[in-house]
Design a protein around this motif. Structure first.
Motif: not given
Length: 135
Positions: A39-55
């Motif tokens: 789950l942490d890796q998935r969130i990291g990939r999404l953050r890399a893709r979409f930027g800081e869009i909120g936790d």
């Protein structure tokens, strides 16, 4: 399963930079840590893709991604179940045919052995009747 009255094991996991203390069943600690790491890796990939869009939004997106994968897996499993049932039926038919073939081969070998024994007895009688000394 954990015995009544016995404390469940506790595991610390880190997801999205935050530590969480989680309880789990005995023997499930490593599995829980792997799930949290995924789950942490998935969130990291999404953050890399979409930027800081909120936790919260990142966590929801990761959860929806997992839910989508689960739904696809369930659909695929449902599509494969009839095929699996057909393969199991074919396996039973094949095993039945194999047993029938083995029985037929055994019967043919027994019949051949009996004929060979009959021919051998006749040859021995013929040789003995001809006055030829035997072996």
């Amino acid at each position: 399963m954990t015995e009544p009255g016995k404390a469940m094991p506790q595991v610390s996991v880190t997801i999205n930079g935050r530590s969480f203390r989680m309880a789990c069943e005995d023997g499930e600690e490593v599995h829980l840590q792997r799930l949290a790491a995924d789950l942490d890796q998935r969130i990291g990939r999404l953050r890399a893709r979409f930027g800081e869009i909120g936790d919260t939004r990142l966590t929801v997106m990761a959860a929806l991604t997992l839910a989508d994968e689960l739904a696809e897996t369930k659909d695929r499993l449902q599509r494969l179940e009839p095929e699996l049932a057909a393969l199991q039926d074919a396996s039973v038919v094949s095993a039945d045919r194999s047993q029938a073939t083995q029985a037929a081969v055994a019967a043919a070998l027994n019949s051949a052995a009996e004929r060979i024994e009959t021919i051998t007895r006749r040859l021995n009688q013929t040789v003995g009747d001809a006055g030829v000394p035997m072996g």
